[in-house]
Design an enzyme around this catalytic site. Structure first.
Site, PDB file in Angstrom:
ATOM      1  N   GLU A 105      19.105  -4.356 -50.068  1.00 44.98           N
ATOM      2  CA  GLU A 105      19.110  -3.891 -51.467  1.00 44.98           C
ATOM      3  C   GLU A 105      17.965  -2.906 -51.734  1.00 44.98           C
ATOM      4  OE1 GLU A 105      21.675  -4.470 -53.064  1.00 44.98           O
ATOM      5  OE2 GLU A 105      22.473  -6.416 -52.451  1.00 44.98           O
ATOM      6  N   HIS A 163      14.974 -10.162 -56.566  1.00 43.53           N
ATOM      7  CA  HIS A 163      16.408 -10.484 -56.613  1.00 43.53           C
ATOM      8  C   HIS A 163      16.613 -11.884 -56.052  1.00 43.53           C
ATOM      9  CE1 HIS A 163      20.705 -10.382 -56.089  1.00 43.53           C
ATOM     10  NE2 HIS A 163      20.621 -10.350 -54.766  1.00 43.53           N
ATOM     11  N   HIS A 179      19.409 -15.541 -55.939  1.00 47.00           N
ATOM     12  CA  HIS A 179      20.747 -16.097 -56.146  1.00 47.00           C
ATOM     13  C   HIS A 179      20.611 -17.402 -56.932  1.00 47.00           C
ATOM     14  CE1 HIS A 179      22.425 -13.802 -52.380  1.00 47.00           C
ATOM     15  NE2 HIS A 179      22.014 -13.001 -53.338  1.00 47.00           N
ATOM     16  N   GLU A 222      11.259 -20.689 -76.121  1.00 43.67           N
ATOM     17  CA  GLU A 222      10.347 -19.713 -75.511  1.00 43.67           C
ATOM     18  C   GLU A 222      11.075 -18.428 -75.073  1.00 43.67           C
ATOM     19  OE1 GLU A 222      10.506 -21.925 -71.190  1.00 43.67           O
ATOM     20  OE2 GLU A 222       8.798 -20.649 -71.563  1.00 43.67           O
ATOM     21  N   HIS A 250      26.938 -13.082 -58.506  1.00 41.74           N
ATOM     22  CA  HIS A 250      26.030 -12.783 -57.390  1.00 41.74           C
ATOM     23  C   HIS A 250      24.599 -13.291 -57.641  1.00 41.74           C
ATOM     24  CE1 HIS A 250      24.639  -9.657 -54.186  1.00 41.74           C
ATOM     25  NE2 HIS A 250      23.715 -10.567 -54.369  1.00 41.74           N
TER      26      HIS A 250
HETATM   27  O1  2HA Z   1      21.360 -11.045 -48.536  1.00 40.67           O
HETATM   28  O2  2HA Z   1      20.845 -11.030 -51.562  1.00 40.67           O
HETATM   29  O3  2HA Z   1      22.297  -8.954 -52.235  1.00 40.67           O
HETATM   30  C1  2HA Z   1      20.500 -10.373 -49.356  1.00 40.67           C
HETATM   31  C2  2HA Z   1      21.114 -10.247 -50.680  1.00 40.67           C
HETATM   32  C3  2HA Z   1      22.052  -9.142 -50.909  1.00 40.67           C
HETATM   33 ZN    ZN Z   2      22.009 -10.929 -53.321  1.00 38.82          ZN
END
Ligand code: 2HA
Ligand code: ZN
Length: 274
Positions: free
Chosen positions: A115, A139, A141, A169, A210
């Site tokens: 990414e 980022h 998940h 909050e 995602h």
């Molecule tokens: O595997 O999270 O979006 C890495 C990620 C791709």
């Molecule tokens: Zn991801």
């Protein structure tokens, strides 16, 4: 100074491990990047061994010459704390902002996060918008936010308002709100463009089905932001699991009163009547 002893490197490793411990990084899921301060890069440059220049896959002219600490593509957050030199790397961008080279890390080969275009385009937007104050893009998940992307309309207004309502909050922690990117193929320039557009307005962008992107000044603020949004999503998932409607909640006028006392500006587009 030894690269791994530097405070910014230690902070990066700790944040990656905190994310792993939250359960946000199954297998190689998620990625983290930090825009390194010039004096920090200078303090560890004895250990640099620059590799080949390679294309980023997008252009970030405002970031020309900057250094970033980033997780590696296919690497596991779980391993960052035990073998950082194999799991993360420091990269340098060329002056045009079109190419990067690894200057430290990924000792067993590999590339920066898949990414990288999204990370760098978000960094560029945030650096320009904050006079350089923002340095972290994260980022993850996050299961509860992801779950909500199957049942809530995929709009900035609905996600922001519903998550604000779940914890007092929240409007103070993310007053500008949350953006939502519909499902898109990850890893490329298109999703990077869509995400960085939202980052002009927000510090958080949700990728439907995602995960999430968060931006902030430092590791504490950015991790705390991700944590707060995901916890609010967890409360919403719990609430929706008990019954589909609320008996009571925080009203638009309550939010306006909160904004006044806490000295935050809450955009009226999120305070619609339901
Ligand atoms: O595997 O999270 O979006 C890495 C990620 C791709
Ligand atoms: Zn991801």
């Amino acid at each position: 100074m030894k690269f791994l002893d530097a405070e910014f490197v230690q902070g990066f490793i700790r944040m990656a491990n905190d994310g792993w411990e939250q359960g946000w990084h199954e297998r190689n899921g998620g990625n983290l990047s930090y825009r390194v301060k010039p004096q920090e890069a200078e303090s560890v440059k004895e250990e640099f061994y620059p590799g080949e220049w390679r294309p980023i896959g997008t252009t970030v002219p405002a970031l020309g010459g900057e250094y970033f600490l980033v997780t590696g593509s296919g690497k596991y957050f779980r391993n960052v704390i035990i073998k950082p030199e194999d799991s993360i790397c420091m990269i340098e961008l060329d002056e045009s902002g079109e190419n990067y080279r690894i200057v430290w890390g990924l000792v067993n080969g590999g590339k920066p996060t898949s990414e990288l275009p999204s990370h760098l385009m978000n960094h560029e937007v945030k650096m320009l918008a904050t006079g350089g104050a923002y340095r972290v893009i994260y980022h993850a998940h996050t299961a509860n936010v992801i779950a909500l992307t199957f049942v809530l309309p995929l709009t900035d207004e609905v996600f922001t308002r519903e998550l604000w309502e779940m914890a007092t909050e929240c409007p103070v922690v993310f007053p500008s709100g949350i953006g939502v990117v519909p499902w898109m193929v990850p890893g490329g320039r298109d999703i990077a463009v869509a995400t960085s557009e939202l980052m002009k307005e927000y510090d958080v962008a949700i990728w439907a089905h995602h995960g999430m992107f968060a931006a902030g000044e430092d590791f504490d603020l950015t991790f705390g932001l991700m944590h707060t949004v995901e916890k609010s999503a967890e409360i919403l998932v719990k609430m929706l699991s008990m019954r589909p409607d609320k008996l009571q909640t925080i009203s638009p006028q309550d939010f306006r009163d909160l904004a006044r006392d806490f000295k935050v500006t809450l955009p009226e587009k999120f305070l619609y009547e339901k």
